[in-house]
Design a protein around this motif. Structure first.
Motif, mmCIF file in Angstrom:
data_model
loop_
_atom_site.group_PDB
_atom_site.id
_atom_site.type_symbol
_atom_site.label_atom_id
_atom_site.label_comp_id
_atom_site.label_asym_id
_atom_site.label_seq_id
_atom_site.Cartn_x
_atom_site.Cartn_y
_atom_site.Cartn_z
ATOM 1 N N ASP A 158 47.495 77.334 51.504
ATOM 2 C CA ASP A 158 48.745 76.495 51.060
ATOM 3 C C ASP A 158 48.294 75.239 50.507
ATOM 4 N N THR A 218 50.711 73.508 48.589
ATOM 5 C CA THR A 218 52.012 72.932 47.926
ATOM 6 C C THR A 218 51.694 71.411 48.170
ATOM 7 N N ASP A 219 52.378 70.798 47.245
ATOM 8 C CA ASP A 219 52.440 69.194 47.217
ATOM 9 C C ASP A 219 53.838 68.416 46.927
ATOM 10 N N SER A 271 54.916 69.939 43.416
ATOM 11 C CA SER A 271 54.833 71.064 43.063
ATOM 12 C C SER A 271 56.332 71.758 42.640
ATOM 13 N N ARG A 293 59.694 72.610 44.235
ATOM 14 C CA ARG A 293 59.412 72.575 45.816
ATOM 15 C C ARG A 293 58.942 73.846 46.163
ATOM 16 N N ARG A 330 56.399 77.047 47.113
ATOM 17 C CA ARG A 330 55.155 77.041 47.764
ATOM 18 C C ARG A 330 54.136 77.263 46.718
ATOM 19 N N GLU A 331 52.827 76.720 46.683
ATOM 20 C CA GLU A 331 51.822 77.097 46.048
ATOM 21 C C GLU A 331 50.588 77.394 46.812
#
Length: 137
Positions: free
Chosen positions: A40, A42-43, A46, A49, A51-52
């Motif tokens: 993951d 995600t920051d 992103s 919001r 998830r990346e």
């Protein structure tokens, strides 16, 4: 892949490590599962919001399992020796109309059971212990 007979999914072992794979005898059920962990990334920036995930970064693994009866002493002895030696050995899964998965596996569970009025059965679980090779049929 169209419907296939379950008996055609085979688990094989190369006990000597010389490329001679032998089918583990008496398997009534067999299963192979592939898994990949996600990483993951995600920051706060992103988009929305959501998830990346970082592609290609997670650990991949496969597990083979089977249960049934041993029809000969050789296949029982081979699997038992690999387990008690905690040895990583070459195994192969043959999946009809799909291909073969070949590579190093460790036997992580070996269980025996039986009913008073029935045969002795076994269950085995194997976990991948290195890179696997896929070959299409």
């Amino acid at each position: 892949m169209v419907a296939q007979k379950g008996k055609d999914l085979l688990l094989k072992v190369d006990e000597a490590g010389n490329g001679g794979f032998v089918t583990l005898a008496g398997l009534r059920t067999r299963r192979i599962a592939f898994n990949a962990e996600t990483v993951d990334i995600t920051d706060a920036e992103s988009a929305g919001r959501w998830r990346e995930l970082l592609g290609g970064a997670g650990v991949q693994r496969a597990s083979l399992s089977g249960s049934g009866i041993f029809k000969d002493a050789a296949s029982d002895a081979a699997l038992r020796q690999i387990f008690f030696a905690s040895r990583v050995a070459p195994f192969q899964a043959v999946i009809p109309d799909f291909g073969t998965i070949t590579g190093p596996f460790q036997v992580t569970a070996l269980e025996y059971g039986g009913e008073h009025n029935g045969e002795v059965t076994f269950e085995a679980t194997l976990e991948s212990a290195g890179a696997l090779v896929f070959a299409a049929l």
